[in-house]
Motif scaffolding. Structure first.
Motif, PDB file in Angstrom:
ATOM      1  N   PHE A   1      37.296  29.829  37.583  1.00  0.00           N
ATOM      2  CA  PHE A   1      37.300  29.786  39.048  1.00  0.00           C
ATOM      3  C   PHE A   1      38.250  28.713  39.576  1.00  0.00           C
TER       4      PHE A   1
ATOM      5  N   GLY B   1      38.945  28.762  43.360  1.00  0.00           N
ATOM      6  CA  GLY B   1      37.489  28.834  43.376  1.00  0.00           C
ATOM      7  C   GLY B   1      36.948  30.161  43.852  1.00  0.00           C
TER       8      GLY B   1
ATOM      9  N   ARG C   1      35.423  33.826  44.055  1.00  0.00           N
ATOM     10  CA  ARG C   1      34.639  34.840  43.359  1.00  0.00           C
ATOM     11  C   ARG C   1      34.476  35.988  44.341  1.00  0.00           C
TER      12      ARG C   1
ATOM     13  N   TYR D   1      33.725  31.816  47.863  1.00  0.00           N
ATOM     14  CA  TYR D   1      34.252  30.679  47.117  1.00  0.00           C
ATOM     15  C   TYR D   1      33.149  30.124  46.245  1.00  0.00           C
TER      16      TYR D   1
END
Length: 369
Positions: free
Chosen positions: A204, A209, A211, A215
């Motif tokens: 990540f 970061g 996903r 985040y």
């Protein structure tokens, strides 16, 4: 002109075939299919559990520090490329320099323990010129004092220690895939760990970061592209042959240089070397400069690698930084070490020419002494 290194390029048609795939998928970056394929092949080639392909060999050092929660003192080597120290400083940590061993130029474990304080959180060591550090001793110190071990293994691709990839040691190891390296992706690098949780965190971190649309964590842009992955897929199968060619160039130098007047760093027992560099150590900086000038006069470019000793960097040695240690061995070696040209296509005749110039320049200095 003969440069200190020359990048290997695969057959253009082989690379173009991968470009056709990119044009068909229109997937240029962001964890694309070629990147995933390269990561899979790299893990298999190196025999490591988790590996993330990233933009370069510096950002992965920063990611390692961030992922391990390092924000205070890091004991590190003064004899490395500046990226090692820069990464520590960039992450707001304090580099604490432990001097090097006089035989192999790697960080000296005996110099590490006396520097440990309540603020010490990690050891960041470099496997200099692709030659393994004193891994067992460093690990023992880290376990005794509950420290993390990060290896800057920028030079080690294809090298082994006790029949394991050197990249498989430490809490985290990083590597550079810059165009000058044994294995390259033009620009690139990787970060390696056996820790499942840490690997997920690094995944990540590499891409802001993200996903999906959320985040998951703090992150940075350390993604690499399908174009760089394509180069890696072309170069990776050639690595054994490239190392074999480097070994041959190495032997040419060994048979031609005058070792009554120069020395070379020793190889750590148990290392299967990748022949990444050919450093020689002269008797003085004056001799080094004369040798370098003599080579450059014939359009041959060596490199002072590494220079200066990192504890002498002007942005490290400041009035408010009391951790810029005196490292006499590193400071001395940095003035006298010169890397000669080394790459797979360097011919025996070219090595003969380079060696002749080096030997003659050294002899002239000796005669004038």
């Amino acid at each position: 002109m003969i440069n200190v290194t020359k990048s290997y390029l695969p057959d253009l048609e082989e690379y173009t075939n991968y470009l056709k795939e990119i044009w068909e998928t229109v997937h240029l970056t962001n964890d694309g299919p070629l990147l995933r394929k390269l990561e899979s092949q790299l893990k298999e080639f190196l025999g490591v559990k988790h590996l993330k392909f990233c933009t370069n060999g510096t950002v992965v050092l920063q990611m390692a520090l961030k992922a391990l929660g390092i924000n205070k003192e890091v004991i590190t080597t003064p004899f490395s490329y500046v990226a090692t120290t820069n990464a520590i400083l960039w992450e707001g940590c304090t580099p604490v320099f432990a001097d090097i061993r006089p035989d192999d130029f790697n960080i000296d474990p005996a110099k590490i323990e006396p520097l440990i304080t309540e603020n010490t959180q990690a050891i960041m060591a470099t496997h200099v010129y692709g030659n393994a550090c004193q891994i067992e001793q460093i690990q023992a110190i880290a376990e005794k004092h509950n420290l993390k071990v990060i290896y800057d293994a920028a030079h080690t691709f294809g090298a082994t220690y006790n029949d394991r990839s050197i990249l498989s040691y430490g809490d985290v190891s990083t590597c550079s895939f810059h165009a000058t390296k044994v294995f390259h992706t033009v620009e690139g690098g990787c970060i390696v760990t056996d820790d499942d949780e840490l690997a997920q965190k690094l995944h990540f971190y590499r891409s802001f970061g993200h996903r999906n649309d959320d985040y998951f964590s703090i992150g940075i842009n350390a993604k690499n592209s399908e174009f760089h992955a394509a180069m890696g897929l072309c170069v990776l199968p050639k690595v054994p042959d490239l190392i074999a060619a480097r070994r041959q160039v190495f032997s040419y130098y060994n048979n031609r240089l005058d070792f009554t007047r120069i020395t070379r760093p020793s190889l750590t027992p148990g290392v299967g070397y990748n022949y990444a560099y050919y450093p020689i150590v002269l008797d003085s900086e004056e001799t080094l400069l004369r040798v370098a000038d003599a080579l450059k006069a014939q359009d041959i470019t060596p490199r002072r690698y590494f220079y200066p000793s990192l504890n002498k960097l002007p942005f490290v040695i400041t009035s408010d930084n009391d951790k810029a240690q005196y490292c006499p061995i590193s400071e001395d070696v940095a003035l006298r070490v010169l890397c000669l040209p080394l790459y797979p296509s360097l011919s025996e005749a070219e090595v003969d020419q380079i060696s002749g110039i080096v030997n003659e320049a050294i002899a002239i200095v000796s005669e004038n002494a």
